[in-house]
Each structure stands twice: as C-alpha cells, then as structure tokens.
Design a protein around this motif. Structure first.
Motif, PDB file in Angstrom:
ATOM      1  N   GLU A   1      -5.827   2.223  -3.638  1.00  0.00           N
ATOM      2  CA  GLU A   1      -7.228   1.959  -3.314  1.00  0.00           C
ATOM      3  C   GLU A   1      -7.704   0.673  -3.992  1.00  0.00           C
ATOM      4  OE1 GLU A   1     -11.593   4.003  -3.969  1.00  0.00           O
ATOM      5  OE2 GLU A   1      -9.847   5.316  -3.772  1.00  0.00           O
TER       6      GLU A   1
ATOM      7  N   LEU B   1       1.225   4.112  -2.927  1.00  0.00           N
ATOM      8  CA  LEU B   1       0.802   5.465  -2.580  1.00  0.00           C
ATOM      9  C   LEU B   1       1.957   6.467  -2.535  1.00  0.00           C
ATOM     10  CD1 LEU B   1      -1.709   7.091  -1.808  1.00  0.00           C
ATOM     11  CD2 LEU B   1      -1.248   6.512   0.573  1.00  0.00           C
ATOM     12  N   GLU B   2       3.049   6.114  -1.869  1.00  0.00           N
ATOM     13  CA  GLU B   2       4.117   7.077  -1.632  1.00  0.00           C
ATOM     14  C   GLU B   2       5.247   7.025  -2.658  1.00  0.00           C
ATOM     15  OE1 GLU B   2       5.313   6.614   2.431  1.00  0.00           O
ATOM     16  OE2 GLU B   2       3.379   7.307   3.186  1.00  0.00           O
TER      17      GLU B   2
ATOM     18  N   TYR C   1       3.116   7.305  -6.214  1.00  0.00           N
ATOM     19  CA  TYR C   1       2.107   8.368  -6.212  1.00  0.00           C
ATOM     20  C   TYR C   1       0.829   7.933  -6.949  1.00  0.00           C
ATOM     21  CZ  TYR C   1       6.204  11.013  -4.842  1.00  0.00           C
ATOM     22  OH  TYR C   1       7.343  11.436  -4.209  1.00  0.00           O
TER      23      TYR C   1
ATOM     24  N   ALA D   1      -2.546   6.852  -5.897  1.00  0.00           N
ATOM     25  CA  ALA D   1      -3.596   6.687  -4.887  1.00  0.00           C
ATOM     26  C   ALA D   1      -4.670   5.725  -5.372  1.00  0.00           C
ATOM     27  CB  ALA D   1      -4.212   8.034  -4.531  1.00  0.00           C
ATOM     28  N   GLN D   2      -5.011   5.799  -6.656  1.00  0.00           N
ATOM     29  CA  GLN D   2      -6.042   4.909  -7.196  1.00  0.00           C
ATOM     30  C   GLN D   2      -5.570   3.459  -7.175  1.00  0.00           C
ATOM     31  OE1 GLN D   2      -9.256   5.905  -8.118  1.00  0.00           O
ATOM     32  NE2 GLN D   2      -9.540   3.699  -7.998  1.00  0.00           N
TER      33      GLN D   2
ATOM     34  N   SER E   1       0.831  -1.217   0.000  1.00  0.00           N
ATOM     35  CA  SER E   1       0.000   0.000   0.000  1.00  0.00           C
ATOM     36  C   SER E   1       0.860   1.258   0.000  1.00  0.00           C
ATOM     37  CB  SER E   1      -0.925   0.014   1.218  1.00  0.00           C
ATOM     38  OG  SER E   1      -1.856  -1.030   1.142  1.00  0.00           O
TER      39      SER E   1
END
Length: 114
Positions: A35, A25-26, A29, A31-32, A21
């Motif tokens: 998710e 995310l990091e 980059y 986010a989708q 995760s």
C-alpha cells in the motif's frame, strides 16, 4: 496555468509496478508495504504532473535517442521522458534498488495511458 500534463506508462513500467506490488504483497506478506508503494507512486505521479522536469537527466542519455529523466522515492527509481510540446510524460521503468541501468533503459516500449 497551462494544460495539464498527461502521464502514460510503458508496458515495462506497468509490469514493473505489478511485479513490485505482488512481491511485497504475496512474497513478503507485507500488505502495508504494498500500500505504501502504491501511495508513493501515486504521489510521485502527482508531483511529476505538476513539475515534469523534477527528475534529473539520466547520465547515460548519450546512448539513448530520448532525454530520459530519473527520479527516486524510497528505494525505487522511476525513468521517464517528458515531451513538453505534447504536455506528456512517458514512464518507461519503475525499478527497485540500486543497479546498473544501462542495459535496462531502452527506447522501444509500448505506452499505456493512465
């Protein structure tokens, strides 16, 4: 119908989930994508609770003391053990991409309840 199947995560599976995760995310980059990964894991766990033997038996089980099963979604593979008498699934690893899992799948892991 019988009792509901409980799903627990090992310490390693929990760390796998978090690291995938965070990477999505990091580092990427995306986010989708993070998710989608989370929703994919949730959906997989719901399917496992309904059909605990859904995953195939892991081919290297002769080296292990437990009958590990594996199930893939997207580009991830989940390794788990189903204890039918206790109606319990222990998720041991959530791994990304193809790999030689022989050295990764082990028996001695702490388990956390979901």
């Amino acid at each position: 119908m019988g009792e509901s199947v409980k799903i627990s995560l090992s310490r390693h599976a929990s760390m796998d989930y978090e690291s995938i995760s965070l990477y999505l995310l990091e580092d990427l980059y995306q986010a989708q994508a993070a998710e989608n990964f989370s929703k994919g894991v949730d959906k997989l766990f719901l399917n496992l609770a309904a059909f605990p033997k859904l995953g195939s038996l892991y081919a290297s089980e002769k080296y292990l003391s437990k009958p590990y099963r594996k199930l893939s979604f997207d580009r991830y593979t989940v390794f788990y053990v189903y204890y039918e008498e206790q109606q319990l699934i222990e998720v041991h690893r959530i791994l990304s991409g193809p790999s030689d899992y022989t050295g990764i799948i082990k028996d001695t892991l702490s388990i956390y309840e979901l």
